[in-house]
Scaffold this motif. Structure first.
Motif, PDB file in Angstrom:
ATOM      1  N   VAL A 100      22.682  88.678 -50.989  1.00  0.00           N
ATOM      2  CA  VAL A 100      23.611  87.928 -51.898  1.00  0.00           C
ATOM      3  C   VAL A 100      23.553  86.854 -51.691  1.00  0.00           C
ATOM      4  O   VAL A 100      24.108  86.074 -50.576  1.00  0.00           O
ATOM      5  CB  VAL A 100      24.883  88.827 -52.104  1.00  0.00           C
ATOM      6  CG1 VAL A 100      25.749  87.891 -52.949  1.00  0.00           C
ATOM      7  CG2 VAL A 100      24.753  90.244 -52.438  1.00  0.00           C
ATOM      8  N   ASP A 101      23.140  85.734 -52.816  1.00  0.00           N
ATOM      9  CA  ASP A 101      23.039  84.261 -52.334  1.00  0.00           C
ATOM     10  C   ASP A 101      24.178  83.638 -53.272  1.00  0.00           C
ATOM     11  O   ASP A 101      25.428  83.771 -53.132  1.00  0.00           O
ATOM     12  CB  ASP A 101      21.653  83.784 -52.952  1.00  0.00           C
ATOM     13  CG  ASP A 101      21.374  82.214 -52.650  1.00  0.00           C
ATOM     14  OD1 ASP A 101      22.391  81.657 -53.091  1.00  0.00           O
ATOM     15  OD2 ASP A 101      20.389  81.748 -52.041  1.00  0.00           O
ATOM     16  N   THR A 102      23.834  83.187 -54.711  1.00  0.00           N
ATOM     17  CA  THR A 102      24.983  83.002 -55.591  1.00  0.00           C
ATOM     18  C   THR A 102      26.020  84.031 -55.861  1.00  0.00           C
ATOM     19  O   THR A 102      27.065  83.908 -56.270  1.00  0.00           O
ATOM     20  CB  THR A 102      24.485  82.332 -56.837  1.00  0.00           C
ATOM     21  OG1 THR A 102      23.618  83.298 -57.693  1.00  0.00           O
ATOM     22  CG2 THR A 102      23.514  81.047 -56.619  1.00  0.00           C
ATOM     23  N   HIS A 128      24.009  88.279 -46.373  1.00  0.00           N
ATOM     24  CA  HIS A 128      25.016  87.653 -47.306  1.00  0.00           C
ATOM     25  C   HIS A 128      25.125  85.961 -46.904  1.00  0.00           C
ATOM     26  O   HIS A 128      25.528  85.507 -45.743  1.00  0.00           O
ATOM     27  CB  HIS A 128      26.484  87.999 -47.147  1.00  0.00           C
ATOM     28  CG  HIS A 128      27.401  87.331 -48.053  1.00  0.00           C
ATOM     29  ND1 HIS A 128      28.758  87.294 -47.876  1.00  0.00           N
ATOM     30  CD2 HIS A 128      27.159  86.712 -49.589  1.00  0.00           C
ATOM     31  CE1 HIS A 128      29.237  86.769 -48.917  1.00  0.00           C
ATOM     32  NE2 HIS A 128      28.344  86.460 -49.900  1.00  0.00           N
ATOM     33  N   LYS A 129      24.643  85.152 -47.933  1.00  0.00           N
ATOM     34  CA  LYS A 129      24.795  83.592 -47.774  1.00  0.00           C
ATOM     35  C   LYS A 129      26.237  83.187 -48.422  1.00  0.00           C
ATOM     36  O   LYS A 129      26.286  82.749 -49.592  1.00  0.00           O
ATOM     37  CB  LYS A 129      23.828  83.117 -48.390  1.00  0.00           C
ATOM     38  CG  LYS A 129      22.374  82.860 -47.817  1.00  0.00           C
ATOM     39  CD  LYS A 129      21.516  81.820 -48.681  1.00  0.00           C
ATOM     40  CE  LYS A 129      20.169  81.928 -48.147  1.00  0.00           C
ATOM     41  NZ  LYS A 129      19.125  81.499 -49.015  1.00  0.00           N
ATOM     42  N   ALA A 130      27.261  83.453 -47.750  1.00  0.00           N
ATOM     43  CA  ALA A 130      28.750  82.960 -47.901  1.00  0.00           C
ATOM     44  C   ALA A 130      28.792  81.551 -48.527  1.00  0.00           C
ATOM     45  O   ALA A 130      29.487  81.800 -49.778  1.00  0.00           O
ATOM     46  CB  ALA A 130      29.679  83.516 -46.876  1.00  0.00           C
ATOM     47  N   GLU A 149      20.116  78.775 -45.342  1.00  0.00           N
ATOM     48  CA  GLU A 149      18.636  78.633 -45.097  1.00  0.00           C
ATOM     49  C   GLU A 149      17.963  79.499 -45.929  1.00  0.00           C
ATOM     50  O   GLU A 149      18.305  80.459 -46.206  1.00  0.00           O
ATOM     51  CB  GLU A 149      18.583  78.696 -43.566  1.00  0.00           C
ATOM     52  CG  GLU A 149      19.155  79.918 -42.828  1.00  0.00           C
ATOM     53  CD  GLU A 149      19.503  79.779 -41.566  1.00  0.00           C
ATOM     54  OE1 GLU A 149      19.023  78.793 -40.873  1.00  0.00           O
ATOM     55  OE2 GLU A 149      20.142  80.665 -41.015  1.00  0.00           O
ATOM     56  N   TRP A 150      16.571  79.349 -46.065  1.00  0.00           N
ATOM     57  CA  TRP A 150      15.683  80.104 -46.718  1.00  0.00           C
ATOM     58  C   TRP A 150      15.158  81.195 -45.735  1.00  0.00           C
ATOM     59  O   TRP A 150      14.229  80.537 -45.052  1.00  0.00           O
ATOM     60  CB  TRP A 150      14.506  79.562 -47.546  1.00  0.00           C
ATOM     61  CG  TRP A 150      13.948  80.296 -48.670  1.00  0.00           C
ATOM     62  CD1 TRP A 150      13.193  81.103 -48.521  1.00  0.00           C
ATOM     63  CD2 TRP A 150      14.869  80.528 -50.139  1.00  0.00           C
ATOM     64  NE1 TRP A 150      13.164  81.921 -49.731  1.00  0.00           N
ATOM     65  CE2 TRP A 150      14.225  81.452 -50.738  1.00  0.00           C
ATOM     66  CE3 TRP A 150      15.783  79.890 -50.569  1.00  0.00           C
ATOM     67  CZ2 TRP A 150      14.366  81.883 -51.779  1.00  0.00           C
ATOM     68  CZ3 TRP A 150      16.125  80.378 -52.000  1.00  0.00           C
ATOM     69  CH2 TRP A 150      15.561  81.374 -52.524  1.00  0.00           C
ATOM     70  N   VAL A 151      15.228  82.256 -46.304  1.00  0.00           N
ATOM     71  CA  VAL A 151      14.793  83.295 -45.123  1.00  0.00           C
ATOM     72  C   VAL A 151      13.720  84.128 -45.807  1.00  0.00           C
ATOM     73  O   VAL A 151      13.850  84.590 -47.060  1.00  0.00           O
ATOM     74  CB  VAL A 151      15.724  84.250 -44.538  1.00  0.00           C
ATOM     75  CG1 VAL A 151      16.689  83.541 -43.643  1.00  0.00           C
ATOM     76  CG2 VAL A 151      16.637  84.883 -45.779  1.00  0.00           C
ATOM     77  N   VAL A 152      12.722  84.730 -44.970  1.00  0.00           N
ATOM     78  CA  VAL A 152      11.679  85.504 -45.592  1.00  0.00           C
ATOM     79  C   VAL A 152      11.446  86.749 -44.666  1.00  0.00           C
ATOM     80  O   VAL A 152      11.999  86.688 -43.409  1.00  0.00           O
ATOM     81  CB  VAL A 152      10.277  84.860 -45.836  1.00  0.00           C
ATOM     82  CG1 VAL A 152      10.364  83.497 -46.810  1.00  0.00           C
ATOM     83  CG2 VAL A 152       9.685  84.240 -44.426  1.00  0.00           C
ATOM     84  N   LEU A 156      12.141  90.094 -48.177  1.00  0.00           N
ATOM     85  CA  LEU A 156      12.410  88.604 -48.889  1.00  0.00           C
ATOM     86  C   LEU A 156      11.284  87.860 -48.743  1.00  0.00           C
ATOM     87  O   LEU A 156      10.548  87.874 -47.922  1.00  0.00           O
ATOM     88  CB  LEU A 156      13.459  88.187 -48.106  1.00  0.00           C
ATOM     89  CG  LEU A 156      14.924  88.665 -48.045  1.00  0.00           C
ATOM     90  CD1 LEU A 156      15.391  89.111 -46.840  1.00  0.00           C
ATOM     91  CD2 LEU A 156      16.149  88.404 -48.743  1.00  0.00           C
ATOM     92  N   ASP A 157      11.186  87.064 -49.989  1.00  0.00           N
ATOM     93  CA  ASP A 157       9.761  86.037 -49.882  1.00  0.00           C
ATOM     94  C   ASP A 157      10.529  84.793 -50.443  1.00  0.00           C
ATOM     95  O   ASP A 157      11.620  84.436 -50.915  1.00  0.00           O
ATOM     96  CB  ASP A 157       9.099  86.563 -50.840  1.00  0.00           C
ATOM     97  CG  ASP A 157       9.558  86.286 -52.544  1.00  0.00           C
ATOM     98  OD1 ASP A 157      10.872  86.579 -52.561  1.00  0.00           O
ATOM     99  OD2 ASP A 157       9.063  85.853 -53.275  1.00  0.00           O
ATOM    100  N   TYR A 158       9.532  83.929 -50.220  1.00  0.00           N
ATOM    101  CA  TYR A 158       9.466  82.677 -50.754  1.00  0.00           C
ATOM    102  C   TYR A 158       8.339  82.472 -51.846  1.00  0.00           C
ATOM    103  O   TYR A 158       7.043  82.274 -51.266  1.00  0.00           O
ATOM    104  CB  TYR A 158       9.489  81.358 -49.890  1.00  0.00           C
ATOM    105  CG  TYR A 158       9.375  80.064 -50.473  1.00  0.00           C
ATOM    106  CD1 TYR A 158      10.530  79.632 -51.147  1.00  0.00           C
ATOM    107  CD2 TYR A 158       8.393  79.404 -50.835  1.00  0.00           C
ATOM    108  CE1 TYR A 158      10.899  78.329 -51.710  1.00  0.00           C
ATOM    109  CE2 TYR A 158       8.343  78.055 -51.321  1.00  0.00           C
ATOM    110  CZ  TYR A 158       9.653  77.664 -51.944  1.00  0.00           C
ATOM    111  OH  TYR A 158       9.592  76.368 -52.815  1.00  0.00           O
TER     112      TYR A 158
HETATM  113  C1  7HP Z   1      16.965  84.660 -52.519  1.00  0.00           C
HETATM  114  C2  7HP Z   1      16.336  84.543 -51.607  1.00  0.00           C
HETATM  115  N1  7HP Z   1      15.194  85.145 -51.526  1.00  0.00           N
HETATM  116  C3  7HP Z   1      14.733  84.802 -50.316  1.00  0.00           C
HETATM  117  N2  7HP Z   1      15.247  84.379 -49.287  1.00  0.00           N
HETATM  118  C4  7HP Z   1      16.386  83.853 -49.433  1.00  0.00           C
HETATM  119  O1  7HP Z   1      16.877  82.901 -48.502  1.00  0.00           O
HETATM  120  C5  7HP Z   1      17.207  83.760 -50.792  1.00  0.00           C
HETATM  121  N3  7HP Z   1      18.241  83.465 -51.311  1.00  0.00           N
HETATM  122  N4  7HP Z   1      18.385  83.892 -52.473  1.00  0.00           N
END
Ligand code: 7HP
Length: 174
Positions: A100-102, A128-130, A149-152, A156-158
């Motif tokens: 959960v980001d935004t 959770h990216k609070a 920060e952006w995680v993969v 999860l991906d970029y």
């Molecule tokens: C979506 C998302 N997907 C992958 N990594 C993150 O850090 C993300 N934030 N929101």
């Protein structure tokens, strides 16, 4: 440009341990409720849902939903591109998110699913990216709170990079 993982945030072992803890908490909460419908949000939740669902010791069913953000939208508007197959009226629903980001996606999904009259709706997010969360959404089960920060990895991906890594790592997105 070729992406590289800058470092490991959570190892395979840490993830497995935490998913086990979540599964125990969820199993305890739903034990007396009958079947729970786990709704995984694609694509990101596919590995988390596979692991979590196999660690539960309660009656459960698996469904998936896919959503996409409107191109260029700044409002956080999302649309559903694949819906669940089954009827959720009268069922206990647990939405399973990778992150959960935004919170906009989760808010939208809760609204839609609530309108179908489930017996209950709860939410579970591995991450959770609070600091990034703007929507007012309840997250009933959180695996790990993380920073901005952006995680993969672990689903999860970029831009598809890193999705099938067995651990969760940090990248520099640009
Ligand atoms: C979506 C998302 N997907 C992958 N990594 C993150 O850090 C993300 N934030 N929101």
């Amino acid at each position: 440009m070729q992406k590289v993982v800058r470092g490991t945030l959570f190892s395979e072992e840490q993830i497995e341990h935490r998913v086990g803890e979540l599964a125990r908490a969820i199993s305890d909460d739903y034990r007396d409720k009958g079947n729970v419908v786990l709704i995984g949000i694609l694509k990101g939740s596919f590995i988390f849902l596979a692991d979590l669902s196999r660690k539960l010791d309660i009656d459960r069913t698996v469904e998936f939903i896919a959503v996409s953000s409107y191109q260029g939208a700044t409002s956080g508007a999302v649309r559903m591109i694949m819906d669940v197959r089954g009827d959720i009226a009268g069922r206990h629903v647990l939405i399973v998110e990778d992150i959960v980001d935004t919170g906009n996606t989760l808010k939208y999904l809760i609204q839609i699913l609530k309108s179908r009259n489930p017996a209950s709706i709860k939410t579970c997010a591995l991450l959770h990216k609070a600091e990034a969360t703007v929507a007012d959404v309840p997250i009933d089960y959180v695996g790990f709170p993380i920073g901005n920060e952006w995680v993969v990895g672990y689903g999860l991906d970029y831009d598809e990079f890193g999705r099938t890594l067995p651990y969760i790592g940090v990248i520099d997105p640009d």
